[in-house]
Motif scaffolding. Structure first.
Motif, PDB file in Angstrom:
ATOM      1  N   ASN A  77       7.470   7.283   6.431  1.00 19.15           N
ATOM      2  CA  ASN A  77       6.611   7.116   5.249  1.00 19.15           C
ATOM      3  C   ASN A  77       6.048   5.687   5.184  1.00 19.15           C
ATOM      4  OD1 ASN A  77       5.725   9.068   3.385  1.00 19.15           O
ATOM      5  ND2 ASN A  77       6.822   8.087   1.709  1.00 19.15           N
ATOM      6  N   THR A  78       5.648   5.181   6.346  1.00 25.51           N
ATOM      7  CA  THR A  78       5.271   3.779   6.475  1.00 25.51           C
ATOM      8  C   THR A  78       3.958   3.641   7.231  1.00 25.51           C
ATOM      9  OG1 THR A  78       7.595   3.102   6.488  1.00 25.51           O
ATOM     10  CG2 THR A  78       6.000   1.523   7.353  1.00 25.51           C
ATOM     11  N   VAL A  79       3.162   2.699   6.780  1.00 23.95           N
ATOM     12  CA  VAL A  79       1.924   2.344   7.461  1.00 23.95           C
ATOM     13  C   VAL A  79       2.015   0.872   7.836  1.00 23.95           C
ATOM     14  CG1 VAL A  79      -0.587   2.223   7.291  1.00 23.95           C
ATOM     15  CG2 VAL A  79       0.652   4.050   6.134  1.00 23.95           C
ATOM     16  N   TYR A  80       1.487   0.530   8.998  1.00 23.74           N
ATOM     17  CA  TYR A  80       1.547  -0.839   9.503  1.00 23.74           C
ATOM     18  C   TYR A  80       0.147  -1.402   9.699  1.00 23.74           C
ATOM     19  CZ  TYR A  80       6.210   0.842  10.760  1.00 23.74           C
ATOM     20  OH  TYR A  80       7.464   1.394  10.739  1.00 23.74           O
ATOM     21  N   LEU A  81       0.079  -2.720   9.697  1.00 21.01           N
ATOM     22  CA  LEU A  81      -1.168  -3.396  10.060  1.00 21.01           C
ATOM     23  C   LEU A  81      -0.801  -4.594  10.920  1.00 21.01           C
ATOM     24  CD1 LEU A  81      -4.260  -3.302   9.620  1.00 21.01           C
ATOM     25  CD2 LEU A  81      -3.927  -5.057   7.848  1.00 21.01           C
ATOM     26  N   GLN A  82      -1.213  -4.529  12.175  1.00 21.93           N
ATOM     27  CA  GLN A  82      -0.992  -5.638  13.104  1.00 21.93           C
ATOM     28  C   GLN A  82      -2.171  -6.593  12.998  1.00 21.93           C
ATOM     29  OE1 GLN A  82       1.696  -6.264  15.228  1.00 21.93           O
ATOM     30  NE2 GLN A  82       0.674  -8.213  15.680  1.00 21.93           N
ATOM     31  N   LEU A  83      -1.891  -7.832  12.690  1.00 20.58           N
ATOM     32  CA  LEU A  83      -2.925  -8.846  12.526  1.00 20.58           C
ATOM     33  C   LEU A  83      -2.822  -9.835  13.689  1.00 20.58           C
ATOM     34  CD1 LEU A  83      -2.207  -7.709   9.640  1.00 20.58           C
ATOM     35  CD2 LEU A  83      -2.915  -9.917   8.753  1.00 20.58           C
ATOM     36  N   ASN A  84      -3.831  -9.875  14.524  1.00 18.49           N
ATOM     37  CA  ASN A  84      -3.879 -10.811  15.645  1.00 18.49           C
ATOM     38  C   ASN A  84      -5.070 -11.752  15.499  1.00 18.49           C
ATOM     39  OD1 ASN A  84      -1.654  -9.523  16.851  1.00 18.49           O
ATOM     40  ND2 ASN A  84      -2.970  -8.132  18.021  1.00 18.49           N
ATOM     41  N   SER A  85      -5.014 -12.849  16.223  1.00 18.57           N
ATOM     42  CA  SER A  85      -6.109 -13.831  16.219  1.00 18.57           C
ATOM     43  C   SER A  85      -6.523 -14.182  14.793  1.00 18.57           C
ATOM     44  CB  SER A  85      -7.316 -13.268  16.999  1.00 18.57           C
ATOM     45  OG  SER A  85      -6.952 -12.952  18.324  1.00 18.57           O
ATOM     46  N   LEU A  86      -5.547 -14.489  13.988  1.00 19.99           N
ATOM     47  CA  LEU A  86      -5.806 -14.733  12.569  1.00 19.99           C
ATOM     48  C   LEU A  86      -6.678 -15.954  12.358  1.00 19.99           C
ATOM     49  CD1 LEU A  86      -2.337 -13.713  11.190  1.00 19.99           C
ATOM     50  CD2 LEU A  86      -4.526 -12.827  10.367  1.00 19.99           C
ATOM     51  N   LYS A  87      -7.504 -15.857  11.334  1.00 22.05           N
ATOM     52  CA  LYS A  87      -8.424 -16.932  10.955  1.00 22.05           C
ATOM     53  C   LYS A  87      -8.132 -17.357   9.519  1.00 22.05           C
ATOM     54  CE  LYS A  87     -12.111 -14.744  13.685  1.00 22.05           C
ATOM     55  NZ  LYS A  87     -13.485 -14.184  13.630  1.00 22.05           N
ATOM     56  N   PRO A  88      -8.500 -18.564   9.161  1.00 23.94           N
ATOM     57  CA  PRO A  88      -8.269 -19.010   7.769  1.00 23.94           C
ATOM     58  C   PRO A  88      -8.891 -18.058   6.751  1.00 23.94           C
ATOM     59  CG  PRO A  88      -8.796 -20.891   9.144  1.00 23.94           C
ATOM     60  CD  PRO A  88      -8.988 -19.674  10.008  1.00 23.94           C
ATOM     61  N   GLU A  89      -9.998 -17.441   7.100  1.00 28.97           N
ATOM     62  CA  GLU A  89     -10.653 -16.527   6.153  1.00 28.97           C
ATOM     63  C   GLU A  89      -9.900 -15.209   5.980  1.00 28.97           C
ATOM     64  OE1 GLU A  89     -12.058 -18.071   8.787  1.00 28.97           O
ATOM     65  OE2 GLU A  89     -13.555 -16.770   9.777  1.00 28.97           O
ATOM     66  N   ASP A  90      -8.843 -15.004   6.739  1.00 28.49           N
ATOM     67  CA  ASP A  90      -7.993 -13.835   6.542  1.00 28.49           C
ATOM     68  C   ASP A  90      -6.950 -14.078   5.451  1.00 28.49           C
ATOM     69  OD1 ASP A  90      -8.007 -13.429  10.099  1.00 28.49           O
ATOM     70  OD2 ASP A  90      -9.149 -12.251   8.634  1.00 28.49           O
ATOM     71  N   THR A  91      -6.887 -15.292   4.964  1.00 20.83           N
ATOM     72  CA  THR A  91      -5.943 -15.619   3.898  1.00 20.83           C
ATOM     73  C   THR A  91      -6.229 -14.772   2.665  1.00 20.83           C
ATOM     74  OG1 THR A  91      -5.598 -17.879   4.680  1.00 20.83           O
ATOM     75  CG2 THR A  91      -5.169 -17.451   2.342  1.00 20.83           C
ATOM     76  N   ALA A  92      -5.213 -14.053   2.207  1.00 17.88           N
ATOM     77  CA  ALA A  92      -5.373 -13.137   1.079  1.00 17.88           C
ATOM     78  C   ALA A  92      -4.031 -12.475   0.792  1.00 17.88           C
ATOM     79  CB  ALA A  92      -6.415 -12.068   1.394  1.00 17.88           C
ATOM     80  N   VAL A  93      -3.979 -11.757  -0.311  1.00 18.03           N
ATOM     81  CA  VAL A  93      -2.866 -10.859  -0.578  1.00 18.03           C
ATOM     82  C   VAL A  93      -3.287  -9.482  -0.073  1.00 18.03           C
ATOM     83  CG1 VAL A  93      -1.359  -9.836  -2.308  1.00 18.03           C
ATOM     84  CG2 VAL A  93      -2.158 -12.199  -2.579  1.00 18.03           C
ATOM     85  N   TYR A  94      -2.423  -8.874   0.717  1.00 20.02           N
ATOM     86  CA  TYR A  94      -2.726  -7.595   1.345  1.00 20.02           C
ATOM     87  C   TYR A  94      -1.961  -6.476   0.624  1.00 20.02           C
ATOM     88  CZ  TYR A  94      -5.155  -9.917   5.160  1.00 20.02           C
ATOM     89  OH  TYR A  94      -6.062 -10.646   5.902  1.00 20.02           O
ATOM     90  N   TYR A  95      -2.659  -5.380   0.374  1.00 23.34           N
ATOM     91  CA  TYR A  95      -2.120  -4.231  -0.325  1.00 23.34           C
ATOM     92  C   TYR A  95      -2.401  -2.957   0.469  1.00 23.34           C
ATOM     93  CZ  TYR A  95      -2.692  -7.428  -4.344  1.00 23.34           C
ATOM     94  OH  TYR A  95      -2.665  -8.502  -5.206  1.00 23.34           O
ATOM     95  N   CYS A  96      -1.645  -1.924   0.173  1.00 23.24           N
ATOM     96  CA  CYS A  96      -1.953  -0.618   0.743  1.00 23.24           C
ATOM     97  C   CYS A  96      -2.113   0.387  -0.391  1.00 23.24           C
ATOM     98  CB  CYS A  96      -0.883  -0.167   1.730  1.00 23.24           C
ATOM     99  SG  CYS A  96       0.782  -0.166   1.058  1.00 23.24           S
ATOM    100  N   ALA A  97      -2.859   1.425  -0.108  1.00 21.73           N
ATOM    101  CA  ALA A  97      -3.142   2.445  -1.113  1.00 21.73           C
ATOM    102  C   ALA A  97      -3.779   3.648  -0.431  1.00 21.73           C
ATOM    103  CB  ALA A  97      -4.086   1.880  -2.173  1.00 21.73           C
ATOM    104  N   PRO A  98      -3.782   4.801  -1.091  1.00 23.69           N
ATOM    105  CA  PRO A  98      -4.538   5.936  -0.564  1.00 23.69           C
ATOM    106  C   PRO A  98      -6.011   5.535  -0.459  1.00 23.69           C
ATOM    107  CG  PRO A  98      -3.052   6.656  -2.282  1.00 23.69           C
ATOM    108  CD  PRO A  98      -3.039   5.153  -2.307  1.00 23.69           C
ATOM    109  N   ALA A  99      -6.657   5.976   0.605  1.00 24.63           N
ATOM    110  CA  ALA A  99      -7.998   5.481   0.883  1.00 24.63           C
ATOM    111  C   ALA A  99      -8.975   6.587   1.235  1.00 24.63           C
ATOM    112  CB  ALA A  99      -7.923   4.474   2.034  1.00 24.63           C
ATOM    113  N   LEU A 100     -10.238   6.229   1.147  1.00 23.77           N
ATOM    114  CA  LEU A 100     -11.337   7.048   1.648  1.00 23.77           C
ATOM    115  C   LEU A 100     -11.786   6.392   2.942  1.00 23.77           C
ATOM    116  CD1 LEU A 100     -13.325   7.531  -1.672  1.00 23.77           C
ATOM    117  CD2 LEU A 100     -11.832   9.187  -0.533  1.00 23.77           C
ATOM    118  N   CYS A 101     -11.566   7.081   4.037  1.00 25.37           N
ATOM    119  CA  CYS A 101     -11.793   6.464   5.348  1.00 25.37           C
ATOM    120  C   CYS A 101     -13.134   6.867   5.945  1.00 25.37           C
ATOM    121  CB  CYS A 101     -10.651   6.863   6.284  1.00 25.37           C
ATOM    122  SG  CYS A 101     -10.186   5.589   7.486  1.00 25.37           S
TER     123      CYS A 101
END
Length: 125
Positions: A77-101
């Motif tokens: 019951n888990t979703v992952y997000l791999q973040l590579n090559s991070l940039k300063p503009e990726d700075t944020a609070v990250y959330y998950c939720a049901p989505a429209l893809c």
């Protein structure tokens, strides 16, 4: 009670990597498209990536394409997000939720009022 718990954030230098996790309780992700969203200080929340229930369809914001990878483990019951090559503009609070893809840009599947605490990602040298 529906609850999504995000974790895995932290402070990382530019070019670094993180792996975020989103564990759902009171909600079965098996048949649901789930997405990652982020909100930087002073900005609106934006969609980052989403994946359909069976993993056959994914969507990424242009700003993260080629750097972030979404995955899911329905048995956990888990979703992952791999973040590579991070940039300063990726700075944020990250959330998950049901989505429209299937929309551009991706969006939250409404109604949704069960946002978690999120996980803070800070990219800085």
């Amino acid at each position: 009670q529906v609850q999504f718990v995000e974790s895995g954030g932290g402070l990382v230098q530019p070019g670094g990597s993180l792996r975020l996790s989103c564990v759902a309780s009171g909600f079965t992700i098996n048949y649901n498209t789930i997405g990652w969203f982020r909100q930087a200080p002073g900005k609106e929340r934006e969609g980052v990536s989403c994946m359909s229930s069976r993993g056959t369809n994914t969507n990424y914001a242009d700003s993260v394409k080629g750097r972030f990878t979404i995955s899911r483990d329905n048995t956990r019951n888990t979703v992952y997000l791999q973040l590579n090559s991070l940039k300063p503009e990726d700075t944020a609070v990250y959330y998950c939720a049901p989505a429209l893809c299937t929309t551009t840009p991706m969006g939250v599947r409404q109604p949704w009022n069960s946002w978690g605490q999120g996980t803070q990602v800070i990219v800085s040298s």
